[in-house]
Design an enzyme around this catalytic site. Structure first.
Site, PDB file in Angstrom:
ATOM      1  N   LEU A   1       0.816  -1.217   0.000  1.00 13.88           N
ATOM      2  CA  LEU A   1       0.000   0.000   0.000  1.00 13.88           C
ATOM      3  C   LEU A   1       0.847   1.263   0.000  1.00 13.88           C
ATOM      4  O   LEU A   1       0.311   2.357  -0.190  1.00 13.88           O
ATOM      5  CB  LEU A   1      -0.916   0.030   1.237  1.00 13.88           C
ATOM      6  CG  LEU A   1      -1.720  -1.243   1.553  1.00 13.88           C
ATOM      7  CD1 LEU A   1      -2.533  -1.030   2.824  1.00 13.88           C
ATOM      8  CD2 LEU A   1      -2.622  -1.627   0.391  1.00 13.88           C
TER       9      LEU A   1
ATOM     10  N   TYR B   1       1.600  11.669 -11.086  1.00 13.62           N
ATOM     11  CA  TYR B   1       1.144  10.637 -10.152  1.00 13.62           C
ATOM     12  C   TYR B   1       0.634   9.416 -10.910  1.00 13.62           C
ATOM     13  O   TYR B   1       1.000   8.270 -10.602  1.00 13.62           O
ATOM     14  CB  TYR B   1       0.036  11.203  -9.255  1.00 13.62           C
ATOM     15  CG  TYR B   1      -0.606  10.182  -8.344  1.00 13.62           C
ATOM     16  CD1 TYR B   1       0.138   9.494  -7.405  1.00 13.62           C
ATOM     17  CD2 TYR B   1      -1.985   9.925  -8.429  1.00 13.62           C
ATOM     18  CE1 TYR B   1      -0.457   8.564  -6.561  1.00 13.62           C
ATOM     19  CE2 TYR B   1      -2.580   9.002  -7.596  1.00 13.62           C
ATOM     20  CZ  TYR B   1      -1.821   8.323  -6.660  1.00 13.62           C
ATOM     21  OH  TYR B   1      -2.409   7.403  -5.825  1.00 13.62           O
TER      22      TYR B   1
ATOM     23  N   LYS C   1       2.183   5.490 -10.900  1.00 14.12           N
ATOM     24  CA  LYS C   1       1.396   4.325 -10.511  1.00 14.12           C
ATOM     25  C   LYS C   1       1.380   3.280 -11.627  1.00 14.12           C
ATOM     26  O   LYS C   1       1.474   2.071 -11.378  1.00 14.12           O
ATOM     27  CB  LYS C   1      -0.030   4.752 -10.158  1.00 14.12           C
ATOM     28  CG  LYS C   1      -0.198   5.318  -8.754  1.00 14.12           C
ATOM     29  CD  LYS C   1       0.089   4.272  -7.705  1.00 14.12           C
ATOM     30  CE  LYS C   1      -0.259   4.743  -6.301  1.00 14.12           C
ATOM     31  NZ  LYS C   1       0.040   3.716  -5.271  1.00 14.12           N
TER      32      LYS C   1
ATOM     33  N   ASN D   1     -11.476   7.070  -5.706  1.00 11.97           N
ATOM     34  CA  ASN D   1     -11.208   7.980  -4.597  1.00 11.97           C
ATOM     35  C   ASN D   1     -11.750   7.376  -3.303  1.00 11.97           C
ATOM     36  O   ASN D   1     -12.964   7.142  -3.181  1.00 11.97           O
ATOM     37  CB  ASN D   1     -11.871   9.339  -4.862  1.00 11.97           C
ATOM     38  CG  ASN D   1     -11.230  10.057  -6.028  1.00 11.97           C
ATOM     39  OD1 ASN D   1     -10.255  10.763  -5.855  1.00 11.97           O
ATOM     40  ND2 ASN D   1     -11.767   9.862  -7.230  1.00 11.97           N
TER      41      ASN D   1
ATOM     42  N   PRO E   1     -45.159  10.512  39.928  1.00 10.49           N
ATOM     43  CA  PRO E   1     -46.089   9.569  40.560  1.00 10.49           C
ATOM     44  C   PRO E   1     -47.489  10.157  40.711  1.00 10.49           C
ATOM     45  O   PRO E   1     -47.654  11.306  41.124  1.00 10.49           O
ATOM     46  CB  PRO E   1     -45.440   9.311  41.931  1.00 10.49           C
ATOM     47  CG  PRO E   1     -43.978   9.549  41.707  1.00 10.49           C
ATOM     48  CD  PRO E   1     -43.923  10.679  40.714  1.00 10.49           C
ATOM     49  N   GLY E   2     -48.484   9.374  40.315  1.00 10.29           N
ATOM     50  CA  GLY E   2     -49.872   9.790  40.422  1.00 10.29           C
ATOM     51  C   GLY E   2     -50.361  10.670  39.292  1.00 10.29           C
ATOM     52  O   GLY E   2     -51.561  10.991  39.229  1.00 10.29           O
TER      53      GLY E   2
END
Length: 373
Positions: free
Chosen positions: A52, A102, A106, A131, A281-282
């Protein structure tokens, strides 16, 4: 299996190493901070190689050849020196189809690898990657998506060329899964030819920007992030990794009174909304009905009495729900309903409504479940 990964500390390398380790492979990580002798040692030990290492944003064009061609040549010479014939995967780029410095570097590395495979009888797999985007990608370096994610997460402006064509993207985890499958022989790529990782996504930067901004806004409007397709799902997963650690939480809007509180948690234009109801509560809440809207209740703390009555009938149904046995109560349209906390502490009820609250059409009509006598 012992796996040599060159460029192990780069964007793709870090992700691939994490995948390999999670599948119990031993990683021989090689990068710029390693000694040259480490490469010799790792080559002699490894069972498989992921190559890589490379340069994509150098200070000058000469570095393309040094990083992408010369190091590949050195790796192959080391393999030949020790007569190592293990499979090798090379991460190239779709830029190899272009005549940029580039792309040329490659393509030169690809040709060198194909020739080596032919002469030495070594299985070599070349992948031209689109990409790449995903977690741990460096903004302003690896990917335009990384830059956009970082900028949106940090309230920085986006620069968008609206005339630019769509860009082909591939997700980092899809690359890692492809490579892992090849390593473990679950999938066979083609030797001696160009391979691509699929799926890939063709998307304009305007669309990427719109999605990212919607992700950011979802923290303020409480809408669930756009998950309309695989690309959106993977983009959201990527965006989250660019949030600063002290920004991983965000507040909700609570409506509080002496009866308790009601807090909207998540909304969706198609799936309605989820809210959290706290009852003292209630306290009795509800005593209304809907013509079309329907709901689901789930008591997750405390003990509650839910009462329902079809508005054209007299019979009242009573359901007790508590945190000892989780169960969902459906509230159909045309049923007047109420919820009462019959425990000794605050109750927590998770509530889902099939549609968003619309103040112009609330579809909520007051009525007592138990008629006054």
């Amino acid at each position: 299996m012992k796996v040599l990964v060159t460029g192990a500390r780069g964007f793709i390398g870090k992700n691939l190493c994490a995948f390999l380790l999670s599948h119990n492979h031993q990683v021989l990580a090689y990068d710029l901070d390693n000694k040259p002798s480490d490469l010799d040692q790792y080559v002699r030990e490894c069972d498989f190689i992921f190559h890589l290492a490379g340069i994509n944003r150098p200070l000058n064009d000469d570095e393309f050849k040094d990083g992408n061609v010369n190091f590949t040549e050195r790796l192959l010479e080391t393999l030949k020196k020790y007569q190592i014939k293990v499979p090798l995967v090379f991460s190239s780029s779709t830029h190899a189809e272009r005549t940029t410095p580039y792309g040329i570097s490659k393509r030169m590395a690809e040709e060198m690898l194909f020739l080596f495979a032919k002469e030495e009888g070594v299985p070599i797999y070349v992948y031209r990657l689109y990409n790449v985007f995903g977690k741990w990608s460096r903004p302003q370096y690896n990917s335009v998506i990384a830059t956009f994610c970082y900028n949106v997460a940090h309230d920085l402006p986006l620069t968008i060329n609206k005339d630019a064509p769509a860009i082909d993207f591939v997700y980092i985890d899809d690359i890692c899964k492809e490579f892992l499958s090849l390593l473990e022989s679950q999938k066979k790529a083609k030797e001696g030819t160009i391979n691509y990782v699929e799926p890939h996504y063709s998307c304009r930067l305007e669309e990427v920007a719109d999605l990212l901004l919607s992700f950011k806004n979802s923290r303020e409007n409480f809408f669930l992030p756009n998950q309309k397709n695989d690309f959106a799902k993977k983009l959201y997963a990527t965006y989250l990794t660019y949030l600063d650690e002290d920004k991983l939480t965000y507040p909700l809007l609570s409506h509080v009174d002496n009866r308790g509180s009601f807090t909207e948690i998540f909304k969706s234009p198609n799936e309605g909304q989820i809210s959290l109801n706290i009852g003292k509560p209630g306290i009795v809440k509800g005593n209304h009905y809907h013509h079309t809207k329907n709901e689901k209740y789930l008591v997750i703390k405390g003990k509650c009495l839910i009462k329902l009555r079809r508005i054209d009938q007299e019979k009242v149904q009573e359901i007790i729900a508590d945190d000892q046995e989780f169960k969902v109560i459906d509230i159909p349209p045309g049923y007047v309903h109420s919820i009462e906390n019959i425990g000794s502490e605050d109750s927590l009820t998770l509530m889902w409504a099939n549609e968003l609250y619309d103040p112009m059409n609330p579809d909520t009509y007051p009525m007592l479940v138990e008629k006054e006598k």
